[in-house]
Design a protein around this motif. Structure first.
Motif, PDB file in Angstrom:
ATOM      1  N   ASP A  65       0.828  -1.203   0.000  1.00  0.00           N
ATOM      2  CA  ASP A  65       0.000   0.000   0.000  1.00  0.00           C
ATOM      3  C   ASP A  65       0.863   1.254   0.000  1.00  0.00           C
ATOM      4  N   PRO A  88      -1.719   5.228   3.293  1.00  0.00           N
ATOM      5  CA  PRO A  88      -1.737   3.800   2.945  1.00  0.00           C
ATOM      6  C   PRO A  88      -2.609   3.024   3.924  1.00  0.00           C
ATOM      7  N   VAL A 123      -5.293   4.434   0.245  1.00  0.00           N
ATOM      8  CA  VAL A 123      -5.191   3.097  -0.319  1.00  0.00           C
ATOM      9  C   VAL A 123      -5.828   2.144   0.682  1.00  0.00           C
ATOM     10  N   CYS A 124      -6.754   1.308   0.211  1.00  0.00           N
ATOM     11  CA  CYS A 124      -7.357   0.275   1.036  1.00  0.00           C
ATOM     12  C   CYS A 124      -8.038   0.879   2.272  1.00  0.00           C
ATOM     13  N   THR A 156     -12.887   1.353  -1.528  1.00  0.00           N
ATOM     14  CA  THR A 156     -11.912   0.733  -0.635  1.00  0.00           C
ATOM     15  C   THR A 156     -11.802  -0.738  -1.018  1.00  0.00           C
ATOM     16  N   TYR A 177     -10.353   2.789  -8.366  1.00  0.00           N
ATOM     17  CA  TYR A 177     -10.254   4.009  -7.578  1.00  0.00           C
ATOM     18  C   TYR A 177     -11.334   4.989  -8.007  1.00  0.00           C
ATOM     19  N   THR A 202      -9.645   7.853  -3.597  1.00  0.00           N
ATOM     20  CA  THR A 202      -9.605   6.622  -2.812  1.00  0.00           C
ATOM     21  C   THR A 202      -9.397   5.439  -3.748  1.00  0.00           C
ATOM     22  N   SER A 203      -8.632   4.445  -3.283  1.00  0.00           N
ATOM     23  CA  SER A 203      -8.372   3.278  -4.129  1.00  0.00           C
ATOM     24  C   SER A 203      -8.688   1.998  -3.387  1.00  0.00           C
ATOM     25  N   GLY A 219      -7.052  -0.818  -2.843  1.00  0.00           N
ATOM     26  CA  GLY A 219      -6.120  -1.443  -1.930  1.00  0.00           C
ATOM     27  C   GLY A 219      -5.039  -2.240  -2.620  1.00  0.00           C
ATOM     28  N   SER A 259      -3.715  -1.573  -6.262  1.00  0.00           N
ATOM     29  CA  SER A 259      -4.448  -0.465  -6.876  1.00  0.00           C
ATOM     30  C   SER A 259      -3.877   0.887  -6.481  1.00  0.00           C
ATOM     31  N   GLY A 260      -3.052   0.927  -5.430  1.00  0.00           N
ATOM     32  CA  GLY A 260      -2.365   2.175  -5.108  1.00  0.00           C
ATOM     33  C   GLY A 260      -1.449   2.621  -6.235  1.00  0.00           C
TER      34      GLY A 260
END
Length: 305
Positions: A17, A72, A106-107, A126, A149, A157-158, A160, A163-164
């Motif tokens: 992350d 993260p 992230v996440c 998320t 995202y 926002t992504s 996780g 995907s970051g």
């Protein structure tokens, strides 16, 4: 001035992350794109979910509207009653956004943004394991499921883990251009794309999920010069193939003709400019349309991709 990217570190954060987007922005900086990275925490040492200790600074750098804070995610098969950040950190997140800056997660990092009040009235995403829990925790926000995202009013926002990287590459594409993001992606060897239906997903990256070198070389040219008038004959001559071969290979690899790919890049960039206050006419000029009529047609009937 370089863009400052501050990673807010919390106990038991997931290494990927943090490392995924950090690598993307660091690589972009190595390529001359201008990013300065900072790692801030409420304590001097953070132990990650994978057991690796990380030293962090306690003092925040001075941030401006062009800068970014990234939170993260941390190990969270089930979220704790409260995210692991204090009141001062929540205020720091709110204050940066109120001053015009961007905040990203992230996440499970979305939980920190929610606790700071930044999800209320906005769309967010998320990790799929946490969607029900966060939806219940922040009923004033709108959870978007099963996407990579979401971007909503400078809150990004992504989903996780990996995907970051997608999130970071999207921001690089928007801020430094599609060519810069393509170069970063090539350095990181992350051409493969996963499913996602958000328009914020970079068109450049969405059509990089192939291994055809000729098509990648053509995309490199279009990514860097999408606002120019690019003739098919010039593209073909530059790559050293016939126009027919270029069109056939490019279409097979990307699902689009070179012209439609260029139009998609122009449309995406124009939508970003309009979303940040530009008129349709001004956006059309910036992305290379001679007048706004073509842009209006594309916006009313977006091209496939």
């Amino acid at each position: 001035m370089p863009t400052k990217v501050v990673f807010l570190l919390v106990p038991k954060l997931h290494l990927l992350d943090l490392a995924g987007p950090a690598q993307a922005f660091s690589t972009a900086n190595d390529l001359g794109c201008g990013y300065d990275l900072y790692y801030v925490a409420e304590v001097e040492e953070i132990v990650t979910a994978q057991g690796v200790p990380i030293k962090a600074q306690r003092e925040w750098p001075d941030l401006g509207p062009a800068d970014l804070i990234v939170v993260p995610g941390w190990r969270s098969p089930k979220l704790s009653p409260h995210p692991p950040i204090g009141a001062a950190t929540k205020q720091r997140l709110r204050g940066h956004h109120a001053a015009g800056g961007q905040v990203a997660s992230v996440c499970s990092g979305a939980d920190a943004l929610g606790a700071a009040g930044l999800l209320d009235g906005r769309r967010y995403t998320t990790h799929h394991d946490l969607t029900d829990e966060l939806a219940a925790r922040y009923p004033k926000a709108s959870i978007v499921r099963d996407v990579l995202y979401v971007v909503d009013d400078r809150v990004i926002t992504s989903a996780g883990i990996a995907s970051g990287i997608d999130l970071a590459l999207h921001l690089i594409a928007v801020e430094r251009g599609a060519e810069a993001a393509a170069r970063v992606a090539r350095e990181m060897v992350v051409y493969a794309r996963r499913n996602g239906d958000e328009p914020q997903e970079s068109a450049m990256l969405r059509h990089r999920g192939h291994l055809n070198d000729l098509a990648h070389r053509v995309q490199d040219v279009i990514d860097g010069r999408y606002s120019e008038q690019l003739r098919l004959s010039d593209l073909a001559d530059g790559i050293g193939v016939s126009e027919r071969t270029l069109t056939r290979v490019f279409s097979r690899a990307t699902g689009l003709t070179p012209l439609r790919y260029q139009q998609l890049l122009r449309l995406e960039r124009a939508e970003h400019l309009i979303g940040h206050g530009a008129t349709v006419e001004a956006a059309a000029r910036v992305v290379g349309f001679e007048d706004a009529r073509m842009l209006r047609r594309l916006r009313s009937r977006p091209i496939a991709g």
